[in-house]
Design an enzyme around this catalytic site. Structure first.
Site, mmCIF file in Angstrom:
data_model
loop_
_atom_site.group_PDB
_atom_site.id
_atom_site.type_symbol
_atom_site.label_atom_id
_atom_site.label_comp_id
_atom_site.label_asym_id
_atom_site.label_seq_id
_atom_site.Cartn_x
_atom_site.Cartn_y
_atom_site.Cartn_z
ATOM 1 N N ASN A 9 0.871 -1.178 0.000
ATOM 2 C CA ASN A 9 0.000 0.000 0.000
ATOM 3 C C ASN A 9 0.909 1.228 0.000
ATOM 4 O O ASN A 9 1.449 1.600 1.047
ATOM 5 C CB ASN A 9 -0.902 -0.029 1.243
ATOM 6 N N LYS A 11 0.097 4.190 -0.267
ATOM 7 C CA LYS A 11 -0.575 5.388 0.282
ATOM 8 C C LYS A 11 -0.316 6.574 -0.655
ATOM 9 O O LYS A 11 -0.213 6.383 -1.855
ATOM 10 C CB LYS A 11 -0.116 5.630 1.723
ATOM 11 N N HIS A 95 -9.631 1.095 5.176
ATOM 12 C CA HIS A 95 -8.343 1.367 5.822
ATOM 13 C C HIS A 95 -8.574 2.362 6.958
ATOM 14 O O HIS A 95 -9.392 3.271 6.841
ATOM 15 C CB HIS A 95 -7.347 1.934 4.804
ATOM 16 N N GLU A 97 -6.984 4.829 7.923
ATOM 17 C CA GLU A 97 -6.806 6.248 7.555
ATOM 18 C C GLU A 97 -8.058 6.788 6.882
ATOM 19 O O GLU A 97 -8.404 7.957 7.037
ATOM 20 C CB GLU A 97 -5.559 6.397 6.665
ATOM 21 N N GLU A 167 -5.240 -4.642 10.915
ATOM 22 C CA GLU A 167 -4.255 -3.580 11.076
ATOM 23 C C GLU A 167 -4.544 -2.816 12.370
ATOM 24 O O GLU A 167 -5.370 -1.891 12.372
ATOM 25 C CB GLU A 167 -4.322 -2.603 9.893
ATOM 26 N N GLY A 173 2.499 2.719 10.876
ATOM 27 C CA GLY A 173 3.433 3.826 10.691
ATOM 28 C C GLY A 173 4.141 4.251 11.968
ATOM 29 O O GLY A 173 4.774 5.307 12.010
ATOM 30 N N SER A 208 3.543 -1.702 10.501
ATOM 31 C CA SER A 208 5.007 -1.707 10.685
ATOM 32 C C SER A 208 5.649 -3.045 10.328
ATOM 33 O O SER A 208 6.630 -3.459 10.960
ATOM 34 C CB SER A 208 5.378 -1.273 12.110
HETATM 35 P P1 13P Z 1 2.973 0.708 7.800
HETATM 36 O O1 13P Z 1 3.501 -0.584 7.223
HETATM 37 O O2 13P Z 1 3.685 1.925 7.268
HETATM 38 O O3 13P Z 1 2.876 0.664 9.279
HETATM 39 O O4 13P Z 1 1.469 0.851 7.254
HETATM 40 C C1 13P Z 1 0.587 -0.193 7.403
HETATM 41 C C2 13P Z 1 -0.612 0.092 6.606
HETATM 42 O O5 13P Z 1 -1.403 0.962 6.942
HETATM 43 C C3 13P Z 1 -0.816 -0.683 5.362
HETATM 44 O O6 13P Z 1 -2.083 -0.477 4.866
#
Ligand code: 13P
Length: 246
Positions: A9, A11, A95, A97, A167, A173, A208
């Site tokens: 992903n 992003k 997600h 976010e 997640e 992150g 992560s």
């Molecule tokens: P990270 O791997 O940067 O923690 O992000 C995870 C994520 O949100 C994947 O969709």
């Protein structure tokens, strides 16, 4: 047994030059797991071309979001049929976010999930608790509610041909990965909640994930792969994670 799957992903990162460089460095020779790349919308077609040129049979294109509506006057939105037209196979919905920054409710996420299935694509439903919810002992209750919204919309058949990604919001992150046993406990719960289809549904862990912790996560019985954010921006690091998955 569900097949192993690792999804990148990206992003809101990258540009054309980044995508070109990523594919120049992407070598999936000998990787048995299925792999997908989810770039930002403007680069879907470019990445579709690179996926095809790369010639790795297990590599597919994914999208990071979708509109719940089929088409019409919805400025700024992208329909599931448009994603089909661009060569997409997987679509991330729900997600954290999108839920926290853009106010997507579990009901809207369920409608998006339904739109993805109707278009013949594979929804990747993200579920997970915040730190506050975990500390209050509400992890399984929160995840159960997020799954139930989809089941209420589509019934238990929803899970056939779908992917679920756990997640934990506090691990995204932040560099804090859930301990493999902690993640396994939630994955087992999700598998049970999916009913009959659960045995065939790939359950991904996200938060992560990097080459250094991937193997320990993938050895857990109910962790079938990963949804990778930051570490998916480095092709070599991402390939190491894919190799750890199978
Ligand atoms: P990270 O791997 O940067 O923690 O992000 C995870 C994520 O949100 C994947 O969709």
């Amino acid at each position: 047994m569900p097949s192993s799957l690792v999804i990148a992903n990206w992003k809101m990162h990258g540009d054309r030059a980044f995508a070109e460089a990523f594919f120049s460095a992407l070598d999936l020779t000998g990787v048995a797991a299925d792999v997908a790349i989810c770039p930002p919308f403007p680069y879907l077609s470019l990445v579709a071309g690179r996926v095809e040129q790369a010639g790795f049979g297990q590599l597919a294109l994914g999208a990071q979001s979708v509109c719940a509506e089929e088409g019409g006057a919805f400025t700024g939105e992208v329909s599931a049929d448009m994603l089909v037209d661009c060569g997409v196979r997987y679509v991330i919905v729900g997600h954290s976010e999108r839920r926290s920054l853009y106010g997507e409710t579990s009901e809207l996420v369920a409608r998006k999930f339904a739109a993805v299935k109707k278009a013949g694509l594979v929804p990747v439903l993200c579920v997970g608790e915040t730190l506050e919810e975990r500390e209050a002992g509400r992890t399984l209750e929160v995840i159960s509610g997020q799954l139930q919204a989809v089941a209420d919309c589509l019934g238990v058949e929803a899970w056939r041909g779908a992917v679920v990604a756990y997640e934990p919001v506090w691990a995204i992150g932040t560099g804090k990965t859930a301990a493999p046993e902690q993640a396994q406990e939630v994955h087992r719960f999700i598998r049970e909640r999916l009913g009959e289809a659960g045995g065939d549904t790939p359950l991904l862990y996200g938060g992560s994930v990097k080459s250094g912790n991937a193997e320990a996560l993938f050895t857990q019985q109910d962790i079938d792969g990963a949804l990778v954010g930051g570490a998916s921006l480095d092709a070599k690091e991402f390939v190491s994670i894919c190799r750890a998955a199978g």
